[in-house]
Motif scaffolding. Structure first.
Motif, PDB file in Angstrom:
ATOM      1  N   LEU A  74       0.808  -1.219   0.000  1.00 23.93           N
ATOM      2  CA  LEU A  74       0.000   0.000   0.000  1.00 23.93           C
ATOM      3  C   LEU A  74       0.844   1.272   0.000  1.00 23.93           C
ATOM      4  CD1 LEU A  74      -2.739  -1.134   2.509  1.00 23.93           C
ATOM      5  CD2 LEU A  74      -2.881  -1.050   0.019  1.00 23.93           C
ATOM      6  N   GLY A  75       2.141   1.120   0.136  1.00 19.55           N
ATOM      7  CA  GLY A  75       3.011   2.293   0.111  1.00 19.55           C
ATOM      8  C   GLY A  75       2.950   3.132   1.374  1.00 19.55           C
ATOM      9  N   VAL A  76       2.731   2.477   2.518  1.00 23.20           N
ATOM     10  CA  VAL A  76       2.736   3.200   3.789  1.00 23.20           C
ATOM     11  C   VAL A  76       3.907   2.710   4.628  1.00 23.20           C
ATOM     12  CG1 VAL A  76       0.243   3.566   3.793  1.00 23.20           C
ATOM     13  CG2 VAL A  76       1.168   1.590   4.965  1.00 23.20           C
ATOM     14  N   ASN A  77       4.283   3.489   5.608  1.00 23.78           N
ATOM     15  CA  ASN A  77       5.361   3.145   6.510  1.00 23.78           C
ATOM     16  C   ASN A  77       4.945   1.968   7.392  1.00 23.78           C
ATOM     17  OD1 ASN A  77       6.645   3.466   9.341  1.00 23.78           O
ATOM     18  ND2 ASN A  77       8.006   4.599   7.965  1.00 23.78           N
ATOM     19  N   THR A  78       5.861   1.034   7.585  1.00 19.68           N
ATOM     20  CA  THR A  78       5.572  -0.166   8.383  1.00 19.68           C
ATOM     21  C   THR A  78       5.158   0.187   9.808  1.00 19.68           C
ATOM     22  OG1 THR A  78       7.172  -1.400   7.065  1.00 19.68           O
ATOM     23  CG2 THR A  78       6.522  -2.370   9.162  1.00 19.68           C
ATOM     24  N   GLU A  79       5.882   1.085  10.438  1.00 15.68           N
ATOM     25  CA  GLU A  79       5.559   1.453  11.821  1.00 15.68           C
ATOM     26  C   GLU A  79       4.224   2.186  11.902  1.00 15.68           C
ATOM     27  OE1 GLU A  79       6.916   0.447  14.709  1.00 15.68           O
ATOM     28  OE2 GLU A  79       8.073  -0.814  13.360  1.00 15.68           O
ATOM     29  N   MET A  80       3.904   2.946  10.867  1.00 17.89           N
ATOM     30  CA  MET A  80       2.619   3.641  10.852  1.00 17.89           C
ATOM     31  C   MET A  80       1.479   2.621  10.844  1.00 17.89           C
ATOM     32  SD  MET A  80       1.289   6.581   8.224  1.00 17.89           S
ATOM     33  CE  MET A  80       2.765   7.530   8.489  1.00 17.89           C
ATOM     34  N   LEU A  81       1.603   1.599   9.993  1.00 17.40           N
ATOM     35  CA  LEU A  81       0.578   0.547   9.946  1.00 17.40           C
ATOM     36  C   LEU A  81       0.511  -0.183  11.281  1.00 17.40           C
ATOM     37  CD1 LEU A  81      -1.539  -1.232   8.681  1.00 17.40           C
ATOM     38  CD2 LEU A  81       0.285  -2.497   7.519  1.00 17.40           C
ATOM     39  N   ARG A  82       1.672  -0.458  11.868  1.00 16.47           N
ATOM     40  CA  ARG A  82       1.691  -1.137  13.170  1.00 16.47           C
ATOM     41  C   ARG A  82       0.938  -0.303  14.216  1.00 16.47           C
ATOM     42  NH1 ARG A  82       5.264  -4.839  13.886  1.00 16.47           N
ATOM     43  NH2 ARG A  82       6.816  -3.822  12.562  1.00 16.47           N
ATOM     44  N   ASN A  83       1.114   1.020  14.194  1.00 14.87           N
ATOM     45  CA  ASN A  83       0.400   1.900  15.128  1.00 14.87           C
ATOM     46  C   ASN A  83      -1.098   1.905  14.855  1.00 14.87           C
ATOM     47  OD1 ASN A  83       2.719   2.597  16.521  1.00 14.87           O
ATOM     48  ND2 ASN A  83       3.087   4.426  15.285  1.00 14.87           N
ATOM     49  N   TRP A  84      -1.496   1.869  13.577  1.00 13.93           N
ATOM     50  CA  TRP A  84      -2.925   1.822  13.248  1.00 13.93           C
ATOM     51  C   TRP A  84      -3.552   0.531  13.786  1.00 13.93           C
ATOM     52  CZ3 TRP A  84      -2.404   3.242   7.359  1.00 13.93           C
ATOM     53  CH2 TRP A  84      -2.029   4.582   7.241  1.00 13.93           C
ATOM     54  N   ILE A  85      -2.816  -0.572  13.690  1.00 10.31           N
ATOM     55  CA  ILE A  85      -3.334  -1.851  14.192  1.00 10.31           C
ATOM     56  C   ILE A  85      -3.464  -1.794  15.707  1.00 10.31           C
ATOM     57  CG2 ILE A  85      -2.789  -4.303  14.464  1.00 10.31           C
ATOM     58  CD1 ILE A  85      -1.400  -4.061  11.648  1.00 10.31           C
ATOM     59  N   ARG A  86      -2.466  -1.246  16.370  1.00 12.23           N
ATOM     60  CA  ARG A  86      -2.535  -1.102  17.834  1.00 12.23           C
ATOM     61  C   ARG A  86      -3.710  -0.226  18.236  1.00 12.23           C
ATOM     62  NH1 ARG A  86       3.805  -0.234  18.323  1.00 12.23           N
ATOM     63  NH2 ARG A  86       4.412  -2.411  18.531  1.00 12.23           N
TER      64      ARG A  86
END
Length: 104
Positions: free
Chosen positions: A33-45
């Motif tokens: 999706l072209g997003v930062n890995t840590e950003m996605l991890r924060n969205w999941i949290r």
């Protein structure tokens, strides 16, 4: 570093996409999706009700009972995700085809 702002619905859809792919990694979904890995991890949290940056040793959050309306909405969302994934794959193939066709 430029911070992108993503709409809330995009975040929800991205987390749903990650969860709809058993066995995948956050890194793979983020790259797709072209997003930062840590950003996605924060969205999941955040979707799990945890603070970004907090680490817990517990397993996944216990699932609450889901009513019929929620099941129908979830099924519709999964169907839409599959459709979008197919569209994305077609666009990737077309881009590769046209990139190859422009070379002399």
């Amino acid at each position: 570093m430029v911070m992108k702002h993503y709409p809330p619905q995009f975040k929800v859809d991205t987390v749903a996409l990650y969860r709809s792919r058993p066995g995948t990694t956050i890194k793979l979904v983020a790259e797709d999706l072209g997003v930062n890995t840590e950003m996605l991890r924060n969205w999941i949290r955040a979707a799990d009700g945890r603070r970004p940056g907090s680490h817990t040793a517990s397993g996944p959050a216990p699932s609450a009972p889901v009513d019929d309306a929620m099941q129908a909405e979830l099924a519709a969302a999964r169907k839409r995700i599959r459709e979008l994934e197919e569209e994305r794959d077609i666009l990737h193939q077309a881009a590769r085809y046209f990139a190859g066709a422009t070379r002399w």
